[in-house]
Scaffold this motif. Structure first.
Motif, mmCIF file in Angstrom:
data_model
loop_
_atom_site.group_PDB
_atom_site.id
_atom_site.type_symbol
_atom_site.label_atom_id
_atom_site.label_comp_id
_atom_site.label_asym_id
_atom_site.label_seq_id
_atom_site.Cartn_x
_atom_site.Cartn_y
_atom_site.Cartn_z
ATOM 1 N N ASP A 5 -11.453 24.348 -4.371
ATOM 2 C CA ASP A 5 -11.826 22.959 -4.678
ATOM 3 C C ASP A 5 -11.582 22.073 -3.462
ATOM 4 O O ASP A 5 -10.638 21.294 -3.423
ATOM 5 N N PRO A 6 -12.422 22.179 -2.442
ATOM 6 C CA PRO A 6 -12.199 21.357 -1.249
ATOM 7 C C PRO A 6 -12.389 19.878 -1.556
ATOM 8 O O PRO A 6 -13.368 19.488 -2.185
ATOM 9 N N GLU A 7 -11.413 19.057 -1.124
ATOM 10 C CA GLU A 7 -11.505 17.616 -1.382
ATOM 11 C C GLU A 7 -12.417 16.916 -0.386
ATOM 12 O O GLU A 7 -12.779 15.760 -0.588
ATOM 13 N N ARG A 8 -12.803 17.630 0.662
ATOM 14 C CA ARG A 8 -13.762 17.076 1.600
ATOM 15 C C ARG A 8 -15.053 17.862 1.475
ATOM 16 O O ARG A 8 -15.578 18.418 2.421
ATOM 17 N N ALA A 9 -15.599 17.894 0.267
ATOM 18 C CA ALA A 9 -16.848 18.613 0.041
ATOM 19 C C ALA A 9 -17.993 17.842 0.665
ATOM 20 O O ALA A 9 -18.057 16.619 0.592
ATOM 21 N N SER A 10 -18.913 18.554 1.302
ATOM 22 C CA SER A 10 -20.082 17.882 1.860
ATOM 23 C C SER A 10 -20.982 17.441 0.722
ATOM 24 O O SER A 10 -21.178 18.150 -0.259
ATOM 25 N N GLU A 11 -21.503 16.251 0.842
ATOM 26 C CA GLU A 11 -22.356 15.694 -0.196
ATOM 27 C C GLU A 11 -23.739 15.418 0.368
ATOM 28 O O GLU A 11 -23.891 14.996 1.523
ATOM 29 N N VAL A 12 -24.754 15.631 -0.431
ATOM 30 C CA VAL A 12 -26.118 15.344 -0.023
ATOM 31 C C VAL A 12 -26.273 13.833 0.096
ATOM 32 O O VAL A 12 -25.846 13.075 -0.764
ATOM 33 N N ALA A 13 -26.878 13.399 1.199
ATOM 34 C CA ALA A 13 -27.123 11.964 1.364
ATOM 35 C C ALA A 13 -28.079 11.497 0.276
ATOM 36 O O ALA A 13 -29.073 12.160 -0.040
ATOM 37 N N VAL A 14 -27.770 10.370 -0.318
ATOM 38 C CA VAL A 14 -28.620 9.829 -1.375
ATOM 39 C C VAL A 14 -29.102 8.449 -0.975
ATOM 40 O O VAL A 14 -28.398 7.711 -0.285
ATOM 41 N N GLN A 18 -15.880 10.367 1.116
ATOM 42 C CA GLN A 18 -16.020 11.669 0.463
ATOM 43 C C GLN A 18 -15.146 11.850 -0.767
ATOM 44 O O GLN A 18 -15.239 12.876 -1.435
ATOM 45 N N HIS A 19 -14.300 10.864 -1.056
ATOM 46 C CA HIS A 19 -13.350 11.057 -2.161
ATOM 47 C C HIS A 19 -12.941 9.695 -2.704
ATOM 48 O O HIS A 19 -12.908 8.698 -1.962
ATOM 49 N N ASN A 20 -12.645 9.641 -4.015
ATOM 50 C CA ASN A 20 -12.183 8.417 -4.660
ATOM 51 C C ASN A 20 -11.014 8.732 -5.587
ATOM 52 O O ASN A 20 -10.988 9.789 -6.223
ATOM 53 N N THR A 21 -10.069 7.796 -5.680
ATOM 54 C CA THR A 21 -8.945 7.931 -6.603
ATOM 55 C C THR A 21 -8.719 6.608 -7.323
ATOM 56 O O THR A 21 -9.212 5.557 -6.902
ATOM 57 N N LEU A 32 0.496 5.146 -6.413
ATOM 58 C CA LEU A 32 0.343 6.547 -6.761
ATOM 59 C C LEU A 32 -0.980 6.660 -7.496
ATOM 60 O O LEU A 32 -1.339 5.784 -8.280
ATOM 61 N N VAL A 33 -1.714 7.740 -7.258
ATOM 62 C CA VAL A 33 -3.087 7.816 -7.745
ATOM 63 C C VAL A 33 -3.324 9.071 -8.565
ATOM 64 O O VAL A 33 -2.644 10.088 -8.408
ATOM 65 N N ASN A 34 -4.326 8.980 -9.443
ATOM 66 C CA ASN A 34 -4.862 10.137 -10.148
ATOM 67 C C ASN A 34 -6.235 10.454 -9.580
ATOM 68 O O ASN A 34 -6.953 9.554 -9.124
ATOM 69 N N ALA A 35 -6.610 11.727 -9.654
ATOM 70 C CA ALA A 35 -7.896 12.133 -9.092
ATOM 71 C C ALA A 35 -8.349 13.434 -9.722
ATOM 72 O O ALA A 35 -7.576 14.141 -10.383
ATOM 73 N N ASN A 36 -9.606 13.743 -9.469
ATOM 74 C CA ASN A 36 -10.196 15.025 -9.852
ATOM 75 C C ASN A 36 -10.713 15.754 -8.624
ATOM 76 O O ASN A 36 -10.530 15.319 -7.508
ATOM 77 N N ASP A 45 -1.177 15.088 2.266
ATOM 78 C CA ASP A 45 -0.887 16.438 1.781
ATOM 79 C C ASP A 45 -2.153 17.182 1.373
ATOM 80 O O ASP A 45 -2.082 18.248 0.762
ATOM 81 N N SER A 46 -3.309 16.650 1.722
ATOM 82 C CA SER A 46 -4.583 17.297 1.400
ATOM 83 C C SER A 46 -5.084 18.108 2.593
ATOM 84 O O SER A 46 -4.924 17.699 3.749
ATOM 85 N N TYR A 47 -5.716 19.250 2.304
ATOM 86 C CA TYR A 47 -6.363 20.006 3.368
ATOM 87 C C TYR A 47 -7.437 19.171 4.059
ATOM 88 O O TYR A 47 -7.783 19.410 5.216
ATOM 89 N N ALA A 48 -7.988 18.179 3.356
ATOM 90 C CA ALA A 48 -9.087 17.384 3.887
ATOM 91 C C ALA A 48 -8.635 16.328 4.889
ATOM 92 O O ALA A 48 -9.438 15.844 5.687
ATOM 93 N N TRP A 49 -7.346 15.949 4.853
ATOM 94 C CA TRP A 49 -6.889 14.827 5.670
ATOM 95 C C TRP A 49 -6.944 15.169 7.155
ATOM 96 O O TRP A 49 -6.599 16.272 7.577
ATOM 97 N N THR A 50 -7.401 14.193 7.954
ATOM 98 C CA THR A 50 -7.418 14.337 9.409
ATOM 99 C C THR A 50 -6.856 13.065 10.035
ATOM 100 O O THR A 50 -6.688 12.041 9.364
ATOM 101 N N GLU A 51 -6.612 13.113 11.316
ATOM 102 C CA GLU A 51 -6.150 11.925 12.034
ATOM 103 C C GLU A 51 -7.216 10.835 12.046
ATOM 104 O O GLU A 51 -6.908 9.671 12.314
ATOM 105 N N GLN A 52 -8.445 11.178 11.746
ATOM 106 C CA GLN A 52 -9.537 10.201 11.720
ATOM 107 C C GLN A 52 -9.722 9.550 10.352
ATOM 108 O O GLN A 52 -10.605 8.702 10.172
ATOM 109 N N THR A 53 -8.914 9.941 9.374
ATOM 110 C CA THR A 53 -9.096 9.451 8.009
ATOM 111 C C THR A 53 -9.023 7.924 7.952
ATOM 112 O O THR A 53 -8.127 7.306 8.524
#
Length: 357
Positions: free
Chosen positions: A127-136, A306-309, A321-325, A338-346
């Protein structure tokens, strides 16, 4: 990471204990027995990022428990492949006041038998939290007044009774049908019930409400449901690229707006100015957020979120403190280091939802 017993489940048990202890102690050296080099780097980076939080934020993990549940597995000869959900329950303390965080991460693990023992061979997060999304495409119906000020034209909201949280107690003024639910313009002054949004977020953080679709990347769908449970009126346009609405699925037709289910589209919708209806204000810092407010995450720092909480609680010093899916999370510290998706550019956007619609 060999096991002294002839069962791959014992190797799984050893792996879960190892990563739990490494995260609790911020000790990446404890990961050295993970043979999957890519996953070892991934976990090391997460531990390092979490440990590098601002030292002025005295977050102290004091206890941590991980429970693994095997969702499915396939055993063939000297190889076992298992999809596993790992339920984390971690206690933090700040200024002698504790709170609990929960998170469920899913991984696919491959084990191999060497002689009479089994060992972990590879790990893949599911369940990658930085999933690529199709541009809409995104658009808003706008109008300008004589002074050139822009506002979004409100449209007729759609009320879906099956999707409501505690629906029997809810009555919407202005219903065109005169019943509890229907099409109609809402009168001004309908309050955003933050406690109801939070109650919904707490109820459904780790399972899908059967009255909605559940997606592989479900963070924005979940947050939209929480907002709706708090009283946010759907802006029903009938066009997927505009408004904020959900009607479900009809055969193979998806009947919801992009803003309902796509992270960047919801961020775009919240950022657009509007004089009435469901709206939000961007604020400068997480300290300005209230219960039921939203945080949007751009992990790549390229302007595409790419993500919302949703904010469901606060630390003793007032940080959200947040909840998310997608990765189901409850009372997780807002910065997501603490997410695999987090980067210094976040980069983050903080939205305070209007108190009245």
């Amino acid at each position: 990471m060999p096991s002294t017993k002839s069962d791959w489940k014992d190797a799984l048990f050893g792996y879960v204990n190892m990563i739990n202890e490494a995260a609790l102690l911020f000790d990446e050296r404890k990961l050295k027995e993970i043979p999957d080099e890519e996953h070892r780097r991934r976990m090391t980076r997460r531990i390092h990022n979490t440990a590098q939080r601002d030292p002025k934020i005295p977050l102290k993990p004091i206890r941590s428990e991980m429970r693994a549940r095997i969702e499915r597995h396939k055993l063939k000869g000297a190889e076992a492949v298992a999809d596993v959900s790992i339920h984390l329950v971690r206690s933090y303390e700040q200024r002698s006041q504790p709170w609990l965080e929960e998170r469920v991460e899913r991984e696919r693990l491959r084990f191999v038998r060497i002689g009479k023992s089994w060992r972990l061979d590879s790990v893949q997060p599911l369940d990658p939290e930085r999933a690529s999304e199709v541009a809409v495409p995104l658009e808003e119906e706008v109008t300008s007044d004589d002074y050139g000020r822009i506002s979004v034209m409100p449209s007729i909201p759609y009320m879906n009774p099956k999707a409501l949280y505690n629906a029997k107690s809810r009555v919407y003024p202005g219903s065109a049908t005169g019943s509890h639910y229907g099409y109609g313009r809402l009168s001004r002054g309908i309050p955003y019930r933050r406690e109801s949004a939070v109650a919904y977020a707490e109820r459904w953080w780790n399972e899908g409400n059967p009255n909605y679709e559940t997606f592989d990347v479900n963070c924005t769908n979940y947050v939209s449901q929480c907002l709706f449970a708090g009283g946010a009126a759907m802006n029903y346009t009938g066009r997927r690229e505009s408004g904020w609405w959900y009607k479900g699925r009809s055969k193979d037709q998806e009947l919801w707006s992009y803003s309902w289910a796509v992270a960047n589209a919801l961020q775009h919708y919240l950022a657009a100015p509007r004089a009435a209806g469901f709206r939000a204000e961007a604020v400068d810092s997480p300290e300005q957020l209230h219960l039921g407010d939203l945080i949007c995450y751009d992990f790549d720092g390229n302007g595409r979120f790419q993500h919302n909480t949703i904010v469901t609680a606060f630390t003793p010093d007032g940080m959200p403190l947040v909840n998310a899916n997608t990765v189901s999370s409850r009372h997780r510290y807002w910065d997501y280091r603490d997410s695999y998706a987090w980067t210094e550019q976040t980069r983050y956007r903080f939205f305070h939802i209007a108190d009245e619609f």
